[in-house]
Scaffold this motif. Structure first.
Motif, PDB file in Angstrom:
ATOM      1  N   ARG A  37     -39.080 -86.993 -83.942  1.00 15.12           N
ATOM      2  CA  ARG A  37     -38.897 -88.089 -82.998  1.00 15.12           C
ATOM      3  C   ARG A  37     -37.409 -88.340 -82.757  1.00 15.12           C
ATOM      4  O   ARG A  37     -36.568 -88.007 -83.592  1.00 15.12           O
ATOM      5  CB  ARG A  37     -39.577 -89.362 -83.499  1.00 15.12           C
ATOM      6  CG  ARG A  37     -38.958 -89.969 -84.747  1.00 15.12           C
ATOM      7  CD  ARG A  37     -39.824 -91.134 -85.240  1.00 15.12           C
ATOM      8  NE  ARG A  37     -39.243 -91.776 -86.413  1.00 15.12           N
ATOM      9  CZ  ARG A  37     -39.841 -92.723 -87.124  1.00 15.12           C
ATOM     10  NH1 ARG A  37     -41.053 -93.159 -86.771  1.00 15.12           N
ATOM     11  NH2 ARG A  37     -39.237 -93.259 -88.168  1.00 15.12           N
ATOM     12  N   GLN A  38     -37.124 -88.928 -81.606  1.00 15.63           N
ATOM     13  CA  GLN A  38     -35.751 -89.269 -81.259  1.00 15.63           C
ATOM     14  C   GLN A  38     -35.730 -90.617 -80.567  1.00 15.63           C
ATOM     15  O   GLN A  38     -36.333 -90.784 -79.498  1.00 15.63           O
ATOM     16  CB  GLN A  38     -35.118 -88.200 -80.367  1.00 15.63           C
ATOM     17  CG  GLN A  38     -33.639 -88.425 -80.122  1.00 15.63           C
ATOM     18  CD  GLN A  38     -32.955 -87.220 -79.516  1.00 15.63           C
ATOM     19  OE1 GLN A  38     -33.597 -86.351 -78.919  1.00 15.63           O
ATOM     20  NE2 GLN A  38     -31.652 -87.131 -79.656  1.00 15.63           N
ATOM     21  N   ALA A  39     -35.044 -91.548 -81.194  1.00 14.76           N
ATOM     22  CA  ALA A  39     -34.873 -92.881 -80.628  1.00 14.76           C
ATOM     23  C   ALA A  39     -33.602 -92.902 -79.789  1.00 14.76           C
ATOM     24  O   ALA A  39     -32.697 -92.086 -79.995  1.00 14.76           O
ATOM     25  CB  ALA A  39     -34.799 -93.908 -81.750  1.00 14.76           C
ATOM     26  N   GLY A  41     -30.061 -93.208 -78.552  1.00 12.24           N
ATOM     27  CA  GLY A  41     -28.789 -93.280 -79.249  1.00 12.24           C
ATOM     28  C   GLY A  41     -28.784 -92.703 -80.644  1.00 12.24           C
ATOM     29  O   GLY A  41     -27.776 -92.797 -81.354  1.00 12.24           O
ATOM     30  N   LYS A  42     -29.899 -92.121 -81.047  1.00 10.14           N
ATOM     31  CA  LYS A  42     -29.989 -91.553 -82.394  1.00 10.14           C
ATOM     32  C   LYS A  42     -30.298 -90.070 -82.326  1.00 10.14           C
ATOM     33  O   LYS A  42     -30.772 -89.564 -81.313  1.00 10.14           O
ATOM     34  CB  LYS A  42     -31.060 -92.277 -83.211  1.00 10.14           C
ATOM     35  CG  LYS A  42     -30.750 -93.747 -83.479  1.00 10.14           C
ATOM     36  CD  LYS A  42     -31.768 -94.345 -84.420  1.00 10.14           C
ATOM     37  CE  LYS A  42     -31.419 -95.783 -84.763  1.00 10.14           C
ATOM     38  NZ  LYS A  42     -32.399 -96.378 -85.715  1.00 10.14           N
ATOM     39  N   GLU A  43     -30.044 -89.400 -83.441  1.00  8.20           N
ATOM     40  CA  GLU A  43     -30.369 -87.982 -83.514  1.00  8.20           C
ATOM     41  C   GLU A  43     -31.867 -87.787 -83.742  1.00  8.20           C
ATOM     42  O   GLU A  43     -32.554 -88.666 -84.261  1.00  8.20           O
ATOM     43  CB  GLU A  43     -29.579 -87.322 -84.651  1.00  8.20           C
ATOM     44  CG  GLU A  43     -28.079 -87.296 -84.427  1.00  8.20           C
ATOM     45  CD  GLU A  43     -27.340 -86.499 -85.480  1.00  8.20           C
ATOM     46  OE1 GLU A  43     -26.140 -86.268 -85.317  1.00  8.20           O
ATOM     47  OE2 GLU A  43     -27.984 -86.121 -86.482  1.00  8.20           O
ATOM     48  N   ARG A  44     -32.332 -86.630 -83.361  1.00  8.66           N
ATOM     49  CA  ARG A  44     -33.717 -86.281 -83.630  1.00  8.66           C
ATOM     50  C   ARG A  44     -33.966 -86.233 -85.137  1.00  8.66           C
ATOM     51  O   ARG A  44     -33.116 -85.738 -85.891  1.00  8.66           O
ATOM     52  CB  ARG A  44     -34.027 -84.910 -83.019  1.00  8.66           C
ATOM     53  CG  ARG A  44     -35.465 -84.455 -83.158  1.00  8.66           C
ATOM     54  CD  ARG A  44     -35.617 -83.078 -82.546  1.00  8.66           C
ATOM     55  NE  ARG A  44     -34.833 -82.077 -83.274  1.00  8.66           N
ATOM     56  CZ  ARG A  44     -34.560 -80.875 -82.818  1.00  8.66           C
ATOM     57  NH1 ARG A  44     -34.976 -80.512 -81.623  1.00  8.66           N
ATOM     58  NH2 ARG A  44     -33.853 -80.020 -83.543  1.00  8.66           N
ATOM     59  N   GLU A  45     -35.107 -86.746 -85.556  1.00 11.50           N
ATOM     60  CA  GLU A  45     -35.421 -86.738 -86.983  1.00 11.50           C
ATOM     61  C   GLU A  45     -36.819 -86.202 -87.239  1.00 11.50           C
ATOM     62  O   GLU A  45     -37.722 -86.341 -86.409  1.00 11.50           O
ATOM     63  CB  GLU A  45     -35.295 -88.152 -87.575  1.00 11.50           C
ATOM     64  CG  GLU A  45     -36.286 -89.153 -87.049  1.00 11.50           C
ATOM     65  CD  GLU A  45     -36.201 -90.498 -87.765  1.00 11.50           C
ATOM     66  OE1 GLU A  45     -35.418 -90.632 -88.736  1.00 11.50           O
ATOM     67  OE2 GLU A  45     -36.932 -91.415 -87.371  1.00 11.50           O
ATOM     68  N   SER A  62     -39.874 -92.473 -94.345  1.00  9.37           N
ATOM     69  CA  SER A  62     -40.039 -93.641 -93.484  1.00  9.37           C
ATOM     70  C   SER A  62     -41.459 -93.798 -92.943  1.00  9.37           C
ATOM     71  O   SER A  62     -41.836 -94.893 -92.509  1.00  9.37           O
ATOM     72  CB  SER A  62     -39.059 -93.569 -92.309  1.00  9.37           C
ATOM     73  OG  SER A  62     -39.270 -92.388 -91.563  1.00  9.37           O
ATOM     74  N   GLU A  88     -39.321-100.052 -85.369  1.00  8.95           N
ATOM     75  CA  GLU A  88     -38.404 -98.941 -85.629  1.00  8.95           C
ATOM     76  C   GLU A  88     -39.054 -97.569 -85.463  1.00  8.95           C
ATOM     77  O   GLU A  88     -38.369 -96.549 -85.537  1.00  8.95           O
ATOM     78  CB  GLU A  88     -37.790 -99.048 -87.031  1.00  8.95           C
ATOM     79  CG  GLU A  88     -38.787 -99.259 -88.147  1.00  8.95           C
ATOM     80  CD  GLU A  88     -38.935-100.724 -88.512  1.00  8.95           C
ATOM     81  OE1 GLU A  88     -39.007-101.590 -87.601  1.00  8.95           O
ATOM     82  OE2 GLU A  88     -38.986-101.016 -89.734  1.00  8.95           O
ATOM     83  N   ALA A  91     -39.744 -94.368 -80.255  1.00 13.15           N
ATOM     84  CA  ALA A  91     -39.005 -93.122 -80.024  1.00 13.15           C
ATOM     85  C   ALA A  91     -39.821 -92.231 -79.102  1.00 13.15           C
ATOM     86  O   ALA A  91     -40.995 -92.501 -78.837  1.00 13.15           O
ATOM     87  CB  ALA A  91     -38.750 -92.402 -81.347  1.00 13.15           C
TER      88      ALA A  91
END
Length: 123
Positions: A37-39, A41-45, A62, A88, A91
């Motif tokens: 997933r990618q939110a 402004g964040k990197e893919r996780e 998480s 949270e 994403a």
């Protein structure tokens, strides 16, 4: 190889969603599958992965205990059941097909990626 993800949407915190990813173009049952997933402004996780047979799974801390990955090799489809969703978790969720059959949890171990499906969890 094509991966078509679906099932995303808007849900309230505490709710559930089930994502699906239909695969074509390679022998689905030979390869691990994963969800990332990618939110904004964040990197893919990494989120979750499952081995070729479905007997081995691995989760990010998480989501462990809230999300369940599964697969149906007869239908060439992998699923992500998401329960107790939190804001949270919002994403774009991507499914991916691995380079080998064993569980993998880094993006470099996945050869093909779907287009993503948006999950939005409201508080």
């Amino acid at each position: 190889v094509q991966l078509q993800a679906s099932g995303g949407g808007l849900v309230q915190a505490g709710g559930s969603l089930r994502l699906s990813c239909a695969a074509s173009g390679r022998t689905f049952s030979n390869y691990a599958m994963g969800w990332f997933r990618q939110a904004p402004g964040k990197e893919r996780e990494f989120v979750a992965a499952i081995n070729w047979s479905g007997r081995s799974t691995y989760y990010a801390d998480s989501v462990n205990g809230r999300f369940t990955i599964s697969r149906d090799n007869a239908k060439n489809t992998v699923y992500l059941q998401m329960n107790s969703l939190k804001p949270e978790d919002t994403a774009v969720y991507y499914c991916a097909s691995g380079v080998r059959g064993s569980v993998q949890y880094t993006g470099a171990d996945y050869a093909y990626w779907g287009q993503g499906t948006q999950v939005t969890v409201s508080s």
